[in-house]
Write a protein that holds these residues in place. Structure first.
Motif, PDB file in Angstrom:
ATOM      1  N   VAL A 114      -3.269  -7.905   4.856  1.00 22.58           N
ATOM      2  CA  VAL A 114      -3.136  -7.648   3.420  1.00 22.58           C
ATOM      3  C   VAL A 114      -1.653  -7.787   3.070  1.00 22.58           C
ATOM      4  CG1 VAL A 114      -3.682  -6.070   1.534  1.00 22.58           C
ATOM      5  CG2 VAL A 114      -5.063  -6.023   3.627  1.00 22.58           C
ATOM      6  N   PRO A 115      -1.197  -8.997   2.730  1.00 23.54           N
ATOM      7  CA  PRO A 115       0.243  -9.212   2.511  1.00 23.54           C
ATOM      8  C   PRO A 115       0.839  -8.311   1.438  1.00 23.54           C
ATOM      9  CG  PRO A 115      -0.914 -11.311   2.714  1.00 23.54           C
ATOM     10  CD  PRO A 115      -1.968 -10.248   2.623  1.00 23.54           C
ATOM     11  N   GLY A 116       0.074  -8.032   0.385  1.00 21.41           N
ATOM     12  CA  GLY A 116       0.589  -7.203  -0.697  1.00 21.41           C
ATOM     13  C   GLY A 116       0.832  -5.757  -0.318  1.00 21.41           C
ATOM     14  N   ASN A 117       0.323  -5.363   0.851  1.00 21.97           N
ATOM     15  CA  ASN A 117       0.544  -4.000   1.334  1.00 21.97           C
ATOM     16  C   ASN A 117       1.509  -3.948   2.518  1.00 21.97           C
ATOM     17  OD1 ASN A 117      -1.353  -3.201  -0.530  1.00 21.97           O
ATOM     18  ND2 ASN A 117      -3.023  -2.996   0.940  1.00 21.97           N
ATOM     19  N   ALA A 118       1.907  -5.098   3.015  1.00 23.20           N
ATOM     20  CA  ALA A 118       2.643  -5.156   4.275  1.00 23.20           C
ATOM     21  C   ALA A 118       3.957  -4.392   4.223  1.00 23.20           C
ATOM     22  CB  ALA A 118       2.901  -6.611   4.656  1.00 23.20           C
ATOM     23  N   ARG A 119       4.649  -4.463   3.110  1.00 23.65           N
ATOM     24  CA  ARG A 119       5.969  -3.831   3.023  1.00 23.65           C
ATOM     25  C   ARG A 119       6.003  -2.703   1.995  1.00 23.65           C
ATOM     26  NH1 ARG A 119       6.765  -9.175   4.121  1.00 23.65           N
ATOM     27  NH2 ARG A 119       8.113  -9.637   5.922  1.00 23.65           N
ATOM     28  N   ILE A 120       4.859  -2.192   1.653  1.00 22.70           N
ATOM     29  CA  ILE A 120       4.825  -1.136   0.643  1.00 22.70           C
ATOM     30  C   ILE A 120       5.487   0.137   1.188  1.00 22.70           C
ATOM     31  CG2 ILE A 120       2.548  -0.228   1.299  1.00 22.70           C
ATOM     32  CD1 ILE A 120       2.003   0.099  -1.747  1.00 22.70           C
ATOM     33  N   GLY A 121       6.336   0.726   0.382  1.00 23.79           N
ATOM     34  CA  GLY A 121       7.023   1.946   0.785  1.00 23.79           C
ATOM     35  C   GLY A 121       6.464   3.159   0.070  1.00 23.79           C
ATOM     36  N   ALA A 122       7.149   4.264   0.223  1.00 22.11           N
ATOM     37  CA  ALA A 122       6.680   5.523  -0.354  1.00 22.11           C
ATOM     38  C   ALA A 122       6.563   5.440  -1.874  1.00 22.11           C
ATOM     39  CB  ALA A 122       7.620   6.655   0.036  1.00 22.11           C
TER      40      ALA A 122
END
Length: 263
Positions: A114-122
């Motif tokens: 899920v690329p759109g979640n790969a780097r999601i932060g707090a």
């Protein structure tokens, strides 16, 4: 699941995207039942650009619980009771997880990145909670409060579905009833399903265990001492409208004797 079957199921589930992330169905609060569907939709808002996930993946279980929304709506109609359903994909955020659960926002789901979640932060997670998770919580809280005000604290029934195969292993159950320590609703449902003339294979806390700290049932039923059960129906049984009708009517027959008279 074959692609054609997945697309057929998605056609039964997908609705036009709405501005509000929650669908609330009205019903007679005095009947003492609230139906929930945590993974009702495979929709992703336009601004999240499908999270970078290929379109065909949204016909799979990773995006939503195939068939569960249709059964929820029909069951609510048959019983005349309220229901609350999500209108966002579990890939956006999973409302059936605690806020601190590491799988709240999935970066990898059953082999799909899920690329759109790969780097999601707090901050990104907090924004997803604000836009999607919290409105669902508030809608459930409001429905429970309305039932309590009507003199009928509701039983909570949550509708889910599961895949026929998991990691190449066939799952024998047609349906499962999940619960934690409270068996007041689960036990009669299991007994009723086991007695069904269709000869169903019924999971007793299977295919999953019933206790998950912070999940929907924990937050809204267990925390209030409300009777509850989580229903899991095998997805291949819900690919056609006939199957949806069959399962909705089956649970309507089981639930009807447990409801208050209402009017």
């Amino acid at each position: 699941m074959p692609a054609s079957a997945a697309l057929r199921a998605a056609a039964l589930e997908t609705t036009e995207p709405l501005e509000h992330p929650v669908e609330s169905i009205s019903g007679d609060l005095r009947r003492g039942l609230l139906i929930l569907c945590d993974h009702a939709s495979n929709m992703v808002p336009d601004d999240l650009d499908r999270l970078g996930v290929p379109v065909h993946e949204f016909g799979r279980h990773i995006a939503y619980d195939i068939g569960a929304a249709a059964v929820t709506r029909r069951l609510a109609e048959l019983l005349g009771v309220p229901a609350v359903l999500t209108q966002f994909s579990r890939l956006v955020i999973d409302p059936n997880r605690g806020r601190n659960d590491p799988t709240l926002v999935m970066r990898l789901s059953d082999g799909a990145i899920v690329p759109g979640n790969a780097r999601i932060g707090a901050e990104g997670v907090a924004e997803r909670i604000r836009r999607f998770y919290a409105p669902y919580d508030r809608a459930i809280d409001a429905a429970v409060a309305d039932g309590q005000a009507a003199g009928a604290p509701p039983m909570i029934l949550t509708m889910h579905s599961f895949t026929r195969y998991w990691r190449g292993v066939a799952r024998p159950w047609h349906v499962g009833i999940l619960y934690d320590g409270d068996e007041r609703l689960a036990r009669p449902l299991i007994a009723g399903l086991q007695a069904d003339p269709a000869g169903l294979t019924v999971g007793d806390n299977a295919p999953y265990g019933g206790g998950l700290p912070g999940d929907t049932v924990d937050r809204h039923a267990t925390a209030r001492g409300l009777p509850n059960a989580l229903v899991e129906i095998r997805q291949d049984l819900l690919l056609e409208q006939a199957g949806i009708e069959e399962w909705a009517h089956r649970f309507a027959r089981l639930m009807q004797p447990m409801l208050r008279s209402g009017h």
